[in-house]
Design a protein around this motif. Structure first.
Motif, PDB file in Angstrom:
ATOM      1  N   TYR A 291      11.691 -13.744  -4.023  1.00 31.28           N
ATOM      2  CA  TYR A 291      10.386 -14.114  -3.612  1.00 31.28           C
ATOM      3  C   TYR A 291       9.322 -13.078  -3.610  1.00 31.28           C
ATOM      4  N   GLN A 292       7.911 -13.538  -3.374  1.00 29.72           N
ATOM      5  CA  GLN A 292       7.195 -12.226  -2.771  1.00 29.72           C
ATOM      6  C   GLN A 292       7.459 -10.745  -2.331  1.00 29.72           C
ATOM      7  N   ASP A 293       7.233  -9.689  -2.106  1.00 29.59           N
ATOM      8  CA  ASP A 293       7.496  -9.441  -1.416  1.00 29.59           C
ATOM      9  C   ASP A 293       6.403  -7.727  -1.831  1.00 29.59           C
ATOM     10  N   ASP A 294       5.774  -7.660  -1.048  1.00 27.22           N
ATOM     11  CA  ASP A 294       5.328  -6.350  -0.564  1.00 27.22           C
ATOM     12  C   ASP A 294       5.588  -5.238  -0.731  1.00 27.22           C
ATOM     13  N   TRP A 295       5.029  -4.014  -1.476  1.00 27.10           N
ATOM     14  CA  TRP A 295       5.411  -3.196  -1.690  1.00 27.10           C
ATOM     15  C   TRP A 295       4.620  -1.597  -1.658  1.00 27.10           C
ATOM     16  N   TYR A 296       4.629  -0.568  -0.728  1.00 27.63           N
ATOM     17  CA  TYR A 296       3.689   0.342  -0.522  1.00 27.63           C
ATOM     18  C   TYR A 296       4.511   1.676  -0.594  1.00 27.63           C
ATOM     19  N   LEU A 297       3.351   1.590  -2.022  1.00 30.22           N
ATOM     20  CA  LEU A 297       3.413   3.411  -2.668  1.00 30.22           C
ATOM     21  C   LEU A 297       3.001   3.979  -2.718  1.00 30.22           C
ATOM     22  N   LYS A 298       3.878   5.292  -2.091  1.00 31.95           N
ATOM     23  CA  LYS A 298       2.911   6.881  -1.500  1.00 31.95           C
ATOM     24  C   LYS A 298       2.312   7.159  -2.524  1.00 31.95           C
TER      25      LYS A 298
END
Length: 115
Positions: free
Chosen positions: A77-84
């Motif tokens: 499913y749509q899964d946001d990701w925070y990339l540093k």
């Protein structure tokens, strides 16, 4: 064949991690790598606060790395990701940092330049 060590840092915010597929492409002055899936077997990649390293082997030297492309593709499913950030260690031992510090949403390609 030249090998690059790519280190990926995921943010520490709640729900910053992802289970989606993450692909990386290296763009250099002498060429472009193929798209590589960043995945370790039997390991939960890109968890909140994680710093994961991957070896990316290419056919021939890419020259000086100018940019990288990150692609995120849906797993379940749509899964946001925070990339540093992403760091790249070149075959000659140079370290390059590509800052991002943002959420990557949807299935899209993000281009990062050396910071």
């Amino acid at each position: 064949m030249p090998s690059y060590t790519v280190t990926v840092a995921t943010g520490t915010q709640w729900f910053a991690g992802t289970d989606d597929y993450v692909y990386l492409t290296l763009q250099g002055t002498d060429g472009c790598s193929e798209r590589h899936l960043l995945d370790k077997p039997f390991y939960n990649d890109f968890e909140r606060g994680a710093v994961d390293s991957y070896d990316v082997t290419v056919e021939e030297d890419l020259g000086e790395i100018q940019l990288i492309k990150i692609e995120k593709r849906k797993y379940w499913y749509q899964d946001d990701w925070y990339l540093k950030y992403i760091t790249v260690k070149t075959p000659v031992g140079d370290f390059l940092e590509f800052p991002c510090y943002r959420w990557i949403t949807d299935e899209k390609e993000v281009v990062l330049r050396d910071g």
